[in-house]
Design an enzyme around this catalytic site. Sequence first.
Site, PDB file in Angstrom:
ATOM      1  N   ARG A  81       0.825  -1.210   0.000  1.00 26.62           N
ATOM      2  CA  ARG A  81       0.000   0.000   0.000  1.00 26.62           C
ATOM      3  C   ARG A  81       0.860   1.261   0.000  1.00 26.62           C
ATOM      4  O   ARG A  81       0.550   2.229  -0.687  1.00 26.62           O
ATOM      5  CB  ARG A  81      -0.951   0.011   1.206  1.00 26.62           C
ATOM      6  CG  ARG A  81      -2.064  -1.018   1.089  1.00 26.62           C
ATOM      7  CD  ARG A  81      -2.936  -1.040   2.329  1.00 26.62           C
ATOM      8  NE  ARG A  81      -2.119  -1.364   3.487  1.00 26.62           N
ATOM      9  CZ  ARG A  81      -2.297  -0.865   4.715  1.00 26.62           C
ATOM     10  NH1 ARG A  81      -3.272  -0.023   4.961  1.00 26.62           N
ATOM     11  NH2 ARG A  81      -1.510  -1.219   5.692  1.00 26.62           N
ATOM     12  N   ASN A 129      -6.340  -2.509   2.578  1.00 26.57           N
ATOM     13  CA  ASN A 129      -6.327  -3.956   2.762  1.00 26.57           C
ATOM     14  C   ASN A 129      -7.733  -4.475   2.984  1.00 26.57           C
ATOM     15  O   ASN A 129      -8.555  -3.808   3.620  1.00 26.57           O
ATOM     16  CB  ASN A 129      -5.486  -4.343   3.983  1.00 26.57           C
ATOM     17  CG  ASN A 129      -4.007  -4.260   3.738  1.00 26.57           C
ATOM     18  OD1 ASN A 129      -3.540  -4.259   2.609  1.00 26.57           O
ATOM     19  ND2 ASN A 129      -3.240  -4.206   4.814  1.00 26.57           N
TER      20      ASN A 129
END
Length: 104
Positions: free
Chosen positions: A33, A51
């Site tokens: 990320r 997520n």
Amino acid sequence: MTDADATASPDLAASPVRLTAWVHGHVQGVGFRWATRTKALEVGLVGFASNYPDGRVLVIAEGREDATDALLAWLKSGATPGRVDTVVSDVTGPRGGYSGFDTR
């Protein structure tokens, strides 16, 4: 093409779009990320990477079409942290509301 024709048809690469990409693979706990955020900001996009409990990462990115194309190519390139097996993506019109690129 005349100058009038050139101004009548906008540059499609400059048109804002929204990329929605579901990234499958080993993409959690590996800095995926954060690296996605870095790449998105580098190409001038706003949005987020988040997520999901099933191990996927959802990437929402808005900005110029050429920038979302660059981010999508990077997501599929193998140059990301972890291991990307599949990217399921869709491009639609932007919804707005983002001022930066977040990780959730």
